[in-house]
Design an enzyme around this catalytic site. Structure first.
Site, PDB file in Angstrom:
ATOM      1  N   THR A  42      73.518  41.388  66.915  1.00 29.48           N
ATOM      2  CA  THR A  42      74.914  41.640  67.281  1.00 29.48           C
ATOM      3  C   THR A  42      75.028  42.499  68.525  1.00 29.48           C
ATOM      4  O   THR A  42      76.045  42.468  69.218  1.00 29.48           O
ATOM      5  CB  THR A  42      75.639  42.306  66.096  1.00 29.48           C
ATOM      6  OG1 THR A  42      75.543  41.451  64.956  1.00 29.48           O
ATOM      7  CG2 THR A  42      77.102  42.556  66.391  1.00 29.48           C
ATOM      8  N   TYR A 126      64.387  40.267  58.010  1.00 26.67           N
ATOM      9  CA  TYR A 126      65.631  39.562  58.286  1.00 26.67           C
ATOM     10  C   TYR A 126      65.362  38.074  58.078  1.00 26.67           C
ATOM     11  O   TYR A 126      64.683  37.430  58.872  1.00 26.67           O
ATOM     12  CB  TYR A 126      66.099  39.847  59.706  1.00 26.67           C
ATOM     13  CG  TYR A 126      67.443  39.253  60.081  1.00 26.67           C
ATOM     14  CD1 TYR A 126      68.273  38.647  59.135  1.00 26.67           C
ATOM     15  CD2 TYR A 126      67.900  39.323  61.390  1.00 26.67           C
ATOM     16  CE1 TYR A 126      69.500  38.118  59.485  1.00 26.67           C
ATOM     17  CE2 TYR A 126      69.134  38.790  61.757  1.00 26.67           C
ATOM     18  CZ  TYR A 126      69.925  38.188  60.797  1.00 26.67           C
ATOM     19  OH  TYR A 126      71.142  37.658  61.151  1.00 26.67           O
ATOM     20  N   LYS A 154      67.269  41.721  54.719  1.00 30.10           N
ATOM     21  CA  LYS A 154      68.603  41.273  55.102  1.00 30.10           C
ATOM     22  C   LYS A 154      68.640  39.797  54.772  1.00 30.10           C
ATOM     23  O   LYS A 154      67.992  38.980  55.428  1.00 30.10           O
ATOM     24  CB  LYS A 154      68.885  41.514  56.578  1.00 30.10           C
ATOM     25  CG  LYS A 154      70.280  41.050  56.988  1.00 30.10           C
ATOM     26  CD  LYS A 154      70.557  41.275  58.468  1.00 30.10           C
ATOM     27  CE  LYS A 154      71.948  40.736  58.832  1.00 30.10           C
ATOM     28  NZ  LYS A 154      72.253  40.904  60.272  1.00 30.10           N
TER      29      LYS A 154
END
Length: 285
Positions: A42, A126, A154
């Protein structure tokens, strides 16, 4: 627990808007976030210079120290991990399942175990197969969870399928599962996730924190309707490539100086922004 992967705001001159980044980090932590994620996807890390990445890390670490909050840092190779040593605010590294190569489960496990052995901080895996093109079975996830230096995941599976259910039905001991699919946050919490790493929580931070608390408390009267409203908000915020819509909304609210992103991303359209602002108002009332 709620972690927000912080965007990198840019000024009109194209440089990182450092005061806006610092103010945003403080707002997120006072608004209900447990901690922050620096240099996650992000944050557009691939578009940042080495100096910008270093300064983003230093700034967010300082804010987290001030709030006594944990910082997770996106780090996918030994060099990126090495710089995390001797930084007390950094509690873990967020390391992506290798994308594009599709090395198979054995390759993924060997790679992440090797990274964990080299890392000065614990690893959070992730797992986002619709972006990496590398699925993992529940058995593979349990093998990763059994690695001592890998302490969490995640978890962004994209769909609730039998492997997702099997993994969450038999949760590894002392292993943190953080939802990474913003739209699927509520069902993943219902299945047993402990919290989330959520870009959407730049907006309505306290509401996302309240949703996590409600599911953990078994308060279905709050969790179900709030989960539906926040899923609609997350869908609106991800209608174009992340973080373009989030930045557009933050700019519209006066929280960052421009909605700008760096190539290869393009700014969100006016139509998508207007829809997101309307859904935001609905989701938080």
């Amino acid at each position: 627990m709620l972690y927000v992967p912080v965007i990198t705001p840019f000024g009109a001159d194209g440089a990182v808007a450092w005061p806006a980044l610092e103010a945003l980090a403080h707002d997120l932590l006072t608004g209900g976030a447990t901690g922050l994620v620096a240099l996650g996807t992000t944050a557009e890390p691939a578009s940042l210079t080495p100096g910008e990445r270093r300064d983003v890390l230093d700034l967010l670490a300082a804010v987290c120290r001030e709030h006594q909050a944990p910082l997770i840092v996106g780090a996918n190779d030994p060099d990126q991990l090495r710089v995390l040593a001797d930084r007390p605010a950094v509690r873990a590294a967020l390391s992506l399942v290798p994308p594009f190569l599709r090395p198979g489960e054995e390759g993924v496990i060997a790679h992440l175990q090797d990274l964990a052995a080299r890392s000065p901080v614990p690893l959070i895996v992730y797992h986002v197969p619709y972006r990496t093109a590398q699925p993992l079975t529940a058995a593979a996830l349990h093998r990763l969870a059994a690695t001592p230096a890998i302490t969490g995941i995640k978890f962004a599976p994209g769909v609730i399928d039998p492997e997702v259910v099997a993994f969450l039905a038999d949760p590894p001991a002392d292993f943190t599962v953080l939802a990474g699919d913003d739209v699927l946050l509520s069902p993943l919490l219902a299945l047993g996730a402990h919290g989330g790493i959520l870009a959407s929580a730049h907006l309505a931070t306290s509401s996302y924190a309240a949703l996590i608390t409600a599911w953990q408390a078994g308060d279905l009267a709050v969790a179900r309707p709030l989960g539906h409203r926040l899923a609609a908000l997350s869908a609106a915020l991800f209608a174009e490539p992340n973080p373009t819509v989030i930045k557009a909304v933050l700019h519209a609210e006066g929280r960052i100086p421009t909605p700008d992103v760096r190539l290869p991303l393009l700014p969100a359209s006016t139509r998508t922004l207007e829809r997101a602002l309307g859904v935001r108002e609905f989701a938080t009332t």
